[in-house]
Enzyme design. Sequence first.
Site, mmCIF file in Angstrom:
data_model
loop_
_atom_site.group_PDB
_atom_site.id
_atom_site.type_symbol
_atom_site.label_atom_id
_atom_site.label_comp_id
_atom_site.label_asym_id
_atom_site.label_seq_id
_atom_site.Cartn_x
_atom_site.Cartn_y
_atom_site.Cartn_z
ATOM 1 N N THR A 179 0.959 -1.157 -0.123
ATOM 2 C CA THR A 179 -0.044 0.082 -0.127
ATOM 3 C C THR A 179 0.666 1.223 -0.012
ATOM 4 O O THR A 179 2.087 1.054 -0.154
ATOM 5 C CB THR A 179 -0.991 -0.024 1.204
ATOM 6 N N ASN A 180 0.244 2.309 -0.129
ATOM 7 C CA ASN A 180 0.943 3.776 -0.009
ATOM 8 C C ASN A 180 0.706 4.437 1.252
ATOM 9 O O ASN A 180 -0.385 4.121 1.750
ATOM 10 C CB ASN A 180 0.446 4.508 -1.068
ATOM 11 N N ARG A 181 1.476 5.434 1.480
ATOM 12 C CA ARG A 181 1.202 6.404 2.646
ATOM 13 C C ARG A 181 0.134 7.344 2.277
ATOM 14 O O ARG A 181 0.340 8.010 1.307
ATOM 15 C CB ARG A 181 2.343 6.942 3.382
ATOM 16 N N VAL A 207 -2.156 6.149 -5.534
ATOM 17 C CA VAL A 207 -2.427 4.813 -6.054
ATOM 18 C C VAL A 207 -1.101 3.961 -6.023
ATOM 19 O O VAL A 207 -0.214 4.553 -6.417
ATOM 20 C CB VAL A 207 -2.758 5.010 -7.681
#
Length: 223
Positions: A33-35, A100
Amino acid sequence: ANASEPGRPLAGRHAVVTAGPTFEPIDPVRGLTNRSSGKQGYAVAGALAALGARVTLVSGPVAIAAPAGVERVWAETAREMQAAVDKALPADIAVMSAAVADWRVDGVASGKIKKAPGGPPSLSLIENPDILAGVSAAGKTRPSLVVGFAAETTDLEANARAKLSRKGCDWIVGNDVSEAVFGADANTVTLFTRDGAAESWPRQSKAEVARKLAARIADHFRT
Ligand code: CTP
Ligand code: CA
């Protein structure tokens, strides 16, 4: 609904906003995932709704309430987010603030991957679709104003301008993430437009950044 309603200059307009991270599964219990807290995108969705727009907020996994008057659609992966955005079109305005994930795992394991004496597994990654670039190139259903975000730790102007032209959007909100931004309540941004103009806004709350951006968007439709 129409734009002559006092205080509701975006009445009659539809806006699609993406916000939050995406989550790309590795196996049933793990993922990439991303921050992103989603705070800035949610605030933009709320600010556009406050100016009268009908807002579809396509949100990755976050733990915040949907702003008043906003229709929220959940998406987990980049591909789900892209499908939800496509389904929400046509729109007059697109603001793509989601973080994204650039890659997803090729061949998600159907069962939990176990630790094994042979060492850690290798993950094979493939690139996700670029939702912003896709919306910018949507042809007949292209929103008349497409706004992207660019989070950069260095060379904000050069990187943001390169993204603006590469992705084919109209404006890009350059976000200086060398200071605390993720999860914070304040943000330092510069708005770059396709005509070469740049507007730096002082460090201010994400709610203020959102109101300012929504007001600039309303101005754009007024002229
Ligand atoms: N974006 C998108 N779909 C992707 C990746 C990015 O819609 N698969 C959008 C983001 O929502 C943001 C803009 O594109 O509005 C810029 O995202 P960013 O990650 O900064 O750009 P990238 O082209 O992925 O470049 P980088 O290598 O810096 O991550
Ligand atoms: Ca990226």
